[in-house]
Enzyme design. Structure first.
Site, mmCIF file in Angstrom:
data_model
loop_
_atom_site.group_PDB
_atom_site.id
_atom_site.type_symbol
_atom_site.label_atom_id
_atom_site.label_comp_id
_atom_site.label_asym_id
_atom_site.label_seq_id
_atom_site.Cartn_x
_atom_site.Cartn_y
_atom_site.Cartn_z
ATOM 1 C CD GLU A 82 15.476 -14.577 -8.896
ATOM 2 O OE1 GLU A 82 14.982 -15.097 -7.890
ATOM 3 O OE2 GLU A 82 15.149 -13.452 -9.311
ATOM 4 C CG ASN B 223 1.730 0.947 4.031
ATOM 5 O OD1 ASN B 223 1.470 -0.247 3.876
ATOM 6 N ND2 ASN B 223 2.958 1.425 3.984
ATOM 7 N N GLY B 224 -0.359 -0.776 6.241
ATOM 8 C CA GLY B 224 0.049 -1.599 7.377
ATOM 9 C C GLY B 224 -1.086 -2.506 7.818
ATOM 10 C CD1 TRP C 113 -0.608 -6.493 -3.285
ATOM 11 C CD2 TRP C 113 -0.730 -7.085 -1.138
ATOM 12 N NE1 TRP C 113 -0.355 -7.850 -3.213
ATOM 13 C CE2 TRP C 113 -0.420 -8.241 -1.899
ATOM 14 C CE3 TRP C 113 -0.865 -7.233 0.240
ATOM 15 C CZ2 TRP C 113 -0.243 -9.500 -1.335
ATOM 16 C CZ3 TRP C 113 -0.679 -8.500 0.799
ATOM 17 C CH2 TRP C 113 -0.368 -9.613 0.005
ATOM 18 C CB CYS D 157 -0.939 0.120 1.182
ATOM 19 S SG CYS D 157 -2.111 -1.236 1.327
ATOM 20 C CD GLU E 209 8.507 -12.764 -8.891
ATOM 21 O OE1 GLU E 209 8.432 -12.045 -7.915
ATOM 22 O OE2 GLU E 209 9.543 -12.815 -9.607
ATOM 23 C CE LYS F 167 10.748 -4.078 -6.248
ATOM 24 N NZ LYS F 167 11.307 -5.207 -7.006
ATOM 25 N NE ARG G 178 4.617 1.533 -0.198
ATOM 26 C CZ ARG G 178 5.640 1.150 0.544
ATOM 27 N NH1 ARG G 178 6.854 1.238 0.084
ATOM 28 N NH2 ARG G 178 5.454 0.683 1.761
ATOM 29 C CE LYS H 74 12.218 -12.141 -11.048
ATOM 30 N NZ LYS H 74 12.901 -12.212 -9.804
ATOM 31 C CG HIS I 90 16.545 -38.911 -6.313
ATOM 32 N ND1 HIS I 90 16.821 -40.253 -6.149
ATOM 33 C CD2 HIS I 90 17.752 -38.305 -6.423
ATOM 34 C CE1 HIS I 90 18.129 -40.444 -6.134
ATOM 35 N NE2 HIS I 90 18.720 -39.269 -6.309
HETATM 36 C C1 G6P Z 1 8.266 -9.579 -2.603
HETATM 37 C C2 G6P Z 1 8.729 -9.183 -3.992
HETATM 38 C C3 G6P Z 1 9.938 -10.022 -4.385
HETATM 39 C C4 G6P Z 1 11.031 -9.898 -3.328
HETATM 40 C C5 G6P Z 1 10.521 -10.277 -1.936
HETATM 41 C C6 G6P Z 1 11.524 -9.917 -0.850
HETATM 42 O O1 G6P Z 1 7.710 -10.850 -2.632
HETATM 43 O O2 G6P Z 1 7.699 -9.343 -4.929
HETATM 44 O O3 G6P Z 1 10.429 -9.556 -5.623
HETATM 45 O O4 G6P Z 1 12.100 -10.718 -3.669
HETATM 46 O O5 G6P Z 1 9.334 -9.528 -1.651
HETATM 47 O O6 G6P Z 1 11.669 -8.529 -0.839
HETATM 48 P P1 G6P Z 1 12.893 -7.738 -0.244
HETATM 49 O O7 G6P Z 1 12.528 -6.291 -0.432
HETATM 50 O O8 G6P Z 1 12.984 -8.121 1.205
HETATM 51 O O9 G6P Z 1 14.096 -8.130 -0.998
#
Ligand code: G6P
Length: 609
Positions: free
Chosen positions: A482, A98-99, A74, A2, A489, A604, A27, A486, A505
């Site tokens: 990773e 926000n929170g 969010w 948020c 996501e 984010k 956010r 990606k 396995h």
């Molecule tokens: C969220 C984001 C990811 C990120 C993760 C950790 O899930 O979408 O892209 O890797 O948070 O975030 P940070 O800011 O702690 O690296």
């Protein structure tokens, strides 16, 4: 998650609120809203969609105002809908938040018993009504906000405006980020600096528990108990360009291509020098690193993957035992604390609730040697740790993390070398060799970026698939993880990653001609082992997409596609191998037409558990 914006100024602040929200959409973006005083009357507009929809609502109303608050959401409590979108109101006052308010159900029940009617499912509406109730007791707005926030448990950054008190806006924070912007024509507040660059560079970071009153002619800040406090005014060095798309179509694309520069900036301190100094992690780092017997790395998401790469580096080069744990697991697990352990937390945002809580948990267990690797200098995580390393990736807006990841790897490579040196395990020759490789890293990354056209072609084939498997070994296994993260996501293709040796396995049962298998094949000591694993896939009809270093000698054939990477880059090879995987996901998402920078259901900075 948020984002909030608050403004009081002599100019029309409606465009400022909307532009601020656009900058904060990373956010959260499932709904947006604003409340302003338009000719003295509170007008609230909300939309279940993006900020663009809210902007057209404001346009249609020809809304003009000198004071107001705004929010992009969010969802945590209550589904994303107009009804649950902020601001929430209570008879002439409006609140954005926000929170998460942990005791909102108790507050709500109490207020309902007093006759308050709730229209939404949010925790925020309880703040609005509680504030209204406080105002009824005769205290002024500022004091009412102070009394209200003192009753809240959990995390908040809030903004408040009222019809009855049109010459000031009140903001407060605990746990969630909030800063003030000191403008020429008024005062502003927002969740991050990027939202305020449009009006000012002068910013004041609020501390946990702070409450601020914003007026046309200035501001005041008090502590939670009402004591006035001075907070320093900083001149932000963030450039407006850093948060603009420029020639790029998406932030993710821009951030992928910014990686050479982001790495060069992060590694600037070793640009000229011939040796590594522990001091780059803080003044007390030399002593701390020398006394480190073990390393524990805590992180979430993409940052967790960078930690997993570091485990290979730290154990093989510094010869120090290293464990890596997902922050949300560590914080609730009964673990055995050890004061000689260096606790490293990695976070792009420095706000991730689980990572912050894991750090506090480690400290509460008596582990005082703590280091934060973070991209945001003023963040909560940086402030909580004893040592710090700030990656200089610049603002990362795309939800899928790219340049933050590679700069975290650069920081972790430096940490590995500093640890090795403090423990007498780094020869002068190796030090020079590793530092030279680090210095050339931006150029090496730029070369890999040139492979984009071929990756684009691969992405065309991928976009029609439902599933994908990613394989890697050793320090490239986390890179496979990773790559899979990606892809899911942003393209919503189901993807899993495995250490290539684990394939037989279980996951091999999934392999047929419909299952693309992506393999990371650096020309390292594990290459021959990996080749055997790839044979296992081919023998079952699986189609292979192999990212192979020059020298890997894997021939292209029916069902085996090869993308040739440059020469093997030794220890730092994971930094190069993640680049084509970022590009593959980006282009697969483009073909699928998903919202690359704002994938569904994600945000984010995850400031909730
Ligand atoms: C969220 C984001 C990811 C990120 C993760 C950790 O899930 O979408 O892209 O890797 O948070 O975030 P940070 O800011 O702690 O690296």
């Amino acid at each position: 998650m948020c984002g909030i914006v608050t403004a009081i100024a002599t100019r029309n602040i409606v465009p400022v609120l909307l532009e601020g929200l656009r900058k904060l959409e990373y956010r959260g973006y499932d709904s947006a809203g604003l409340a302003v005083l338009h000719n003295g009357e509170m007008v609230r507009l909300r939309s279940a969609g993006r900020v663009a929809e809210l902007a057209s609502l404001a346009d249609n109303r020809q809304l003009q105002a000198n004071i107001g608050i705004a929010h992009t959401r969010w969802a945590t409590h209550g589904v994303p809908s107009e009804r649950n979108a902020h601001p929430h109101v209570s008879a002439g006052l409006a609140v954005v938040h926000n929170g998460i308010i942990e005791n909102f159900e108790t507050i709500k029940a109490d207020l309902q018993a007093k006759g308050y009617v709730f229209e939404s499912d949010t925790d925020t509406e309880a703040i609005a009504h509680l504030l209204h109730h406080k105002l009824q007791s005769g205290v002024d707005l500022f004091e009412a906000v102070r009394l209200t926030t003192n009753e809240l448990l959990g995390a908040y950054a809030i903004g408040v405006v009222t019809e009855a008190d049109p010459f000031r806006a009140i903001v407060a924070r605990r746990g969630s980020p909030l800063l003030l912007g000191v403008g020429e024509d008024g005062m502003y507040a927002a969740s991050d600096t990027a939202a305020l660059l449009q009006v000012t560079r002068k910013v004041v970071y609020l501390e946990d528990g702070d409450l601020a009153e914003l007026r046309l002619d200035g501001y005041k800040v008090v502590l939670a108990d009402g004591t006035p406090v001075e907070r320093e005014v900083h001149l932000s060095s963030l450039s407006a360009d850093a948060v603009e798309l420029g020639k790029y179509r998406h932030y993710m694309q821009k951030e992928i291509f910014e990686q050479p520069q982001a790495l060069a900036n992060t590694l600037e301190m070793i640009a000229g020098g011939g040796s590594i100094s522990a001091q780059i992690f803080g003044v007390s780092a030399t002593e701390s690193l020398a006394a480190t017997r073990r390393v524990l790395v805590l992180a979430c998401g993409t940052s967790y993957h960078s930690a997993l790469v570091a485990r290979y580096w730290i154990e093989s080069i510094a010869k120090i035992p290293c464990t890596v744990e997902i922050a949300s697991e560590y914080r609730y697990r009964e673990s055995v604390p050890d004061p000689e352990t260096l606790v490293v937390v990695i976070s792009q945002s420095g706000e991730t609730a689980d990572t912050l809580a894991a750090l506090k948990h480690a400290k509460s267990l008596g582990m005082s040697k703590t280091l934060a690797i973070c991209n945001v200098p003023e963040s909560a995580i940086v402030r909580e740790a004893a040592l710090r390393f700030i990656t200089r990736a610049g603002p990362e807006i795309g939800v899928a993390s790219t340049k933050a990841f590679t700069t975290q790897l650069a920081a972790l490579a430096l940490l590995t070398l500093a640890l090795a040196k403090q423990h007498g395990r780094l020869s002068a020759e190796d030090e020079t060799r590793y530092l030279t490789a680090l210095r050339h890293l931006p150029v090496a990354v730029a070369k890999v970026l040139e492979l984009e056209p071929q990756i684009e072609q691969w992405a065309q084939k991928f976009s029609g698939k439902q599933h994908a498997l990613f394989l890697g070994r050793g320090r490239h296994w986390p890179i496979a993880m990773e790559g899979a993260l990606k892809l899911k996501e942003i393209s919503y293709i189901h993807a899993e990653s495995y250490a290539a040796g684990e394939l037989k396995h279980g996951p091999l049962a999934l392999v047929d001609k419909e299952m693309p298998v992506i393999a990371i094949a650096p020309a390292d000591e594990l290459l021959e082992k990996l080749k055997s694993n790839l044979q296992e896939v081919r023998a079952r009809g699986g189609e292979l997409y192999v990212f192979a270093d020059a020298g890997s000698e894997i021939p292209e054939s029916e069902g085996v596609h090869i993308l040739h990477m440059p020469e093997h880059y030794g220890m730092l090879s994971p930094v190069l191998h993640v680049i084509p995987l970022q590009l593959l996901s980006y282009h697969a998402a483009l073909v699928k037409g998903t919202d690359v920078d704002k994938p569904r259901n994600l945000a984010k900075s995850v400031t909730v558990e």
